[in-house]
Design a protein around this motif. Structure first.
Motif, PDB file in Angstrom:
ATOM      1  N   LYS A 172      14.406  32.211 -90.401  1.00 29.05           N
ATOM      2  CA  LYS A 172      14.173  33.598 -90.479  1.00 29.05           C
ATOM      3  C   LYS A 172      15.477  34.497 -90.587  1.00 29.05           C
ATOM      4  CE  LYS A 172      10.356  33.179 -87.535  1.00 29.05           C
ATOM      5  NZ  LYS A 172       9.891  33.735 -86.138  1.00 29.05           N
ATOM      6  N   GLY A 173      16.784  33.716 -90.878  1.00 27.76           N
ATOM      7  CA  GLY A 173      17.917  34.233 -90.853  1.00 27.76           C
ATOM      8  C   GLY A 173      18.565  34.570 -89.548  1.00 27.76           C
ATOM      9  N   SER A 174      17.760  35.121 -88.715  1.00 26.23           N
ATOM     10  CA  SER A 174      18.276  35.213 -87.545  1.00 26.23           C
ATOM     11  C   SER A 174      17.079  35.396 -86.325  1.00 26.23           C
ATOM     12  CB  SER A 174      19.384  36.462 -87.039  1.00 26.23           C
ATOM     13  OG  SER A 174      18.601  37.680 -87.085  1.00 26.23           O
ATOM     14  N   GLN A 175      17.304  35.211 -85.046  1.00 28.31           N
ATOM     15  CA  GLN A 175      16.266  35.214 -84.306  1.00 28.31           C
ATOM     16  C   GLN A 175      16.691  35.714 -82.865  1.00 28.31           C
ATOM     17  OE1 GLN A 175      13.395  31.643 -82.226  1.00 28.31           O
ATOM     18  NE2 GLN A 175      13.146  31.919 -84.618  1.00 28.31           N
ATOM     19  N   VAL A 176      16.016  36.520 -81.970  1.00 24.27           N
ATOM     20  CA  VAL A 176      16.551  37.000 -80.892  1.00 24.27           C
ATOM     21  C   VAL A 176      15.983  36.150 -79.850  1.00 24.27           C
ATOM     22  CG1 VAL A 176      16.310  38.663 -79.033  1.00 24.27           C
ATOM     23  CG2 VAL A 176      16.735  39.264 -81.400  1.00 24.27           C
TER      24      VAL A 176
END
Length: 122
Positions: free
Chosen positions: A39-43
């Motif tokens: 996803k590119g980034s994930q919290v």
């Protein structure tokens, strides 16, 4: 009444002359954005540990600066380069030889089943 300035004990010299390998904060629970291949980034919800070495001639360190430093990166996607920046900046602001950063979290990835092709999070 005039305000008195609080003494900064951390910068006063130590009378004991014993260095400490790691002083810091543990189990700081906070959201972090981490790099995810999918996803590119994930919290994620992370438990963070930050520590630094303490030279034998120092009496203490500013642990709040450690937490403040990681909070500066709360809205950035953490990857190895960002983590190295955090460590470099912590080392400079704390004026110490060694710094340590650890973040425990669960990162879910989407995976497609080979037969059914259904997507699940693992």
């Amino acid at each position: 009444m005039q305000k008195q300035k609080m003494r900064d004990l951390a910068v006063e010299g130590s009378q004991i002359s014993i260095g400490i390998n790691k002083v810091g904060v543990t189990d700081v629970s906070m959201p972090l954005q981490v790099y995810s291949k999918d996803k590119g980034s994930q919290v994620v919800k992370a438990n963070v540990e930050l520590s630094a070495s303490l030279a034998e001639d120092e009496r203490g360190t500013h642990m709040s600066r450690m937490v403040r430093k990681i909070n500066e990166y709360a809205n950035k996607t953490l990857n190895f380069e960002e983590i190295n920046l955090i460590l470099d900046e912590m080392q400079e602001s704390l004026n110490c030889d060694d710094v340590f950063f650890k973040a425990d979290f669960t990162l879910f990835r989407e995976k497609k089943a080979p037969v059914t092709k259904s997507i699940s999070h693992v």
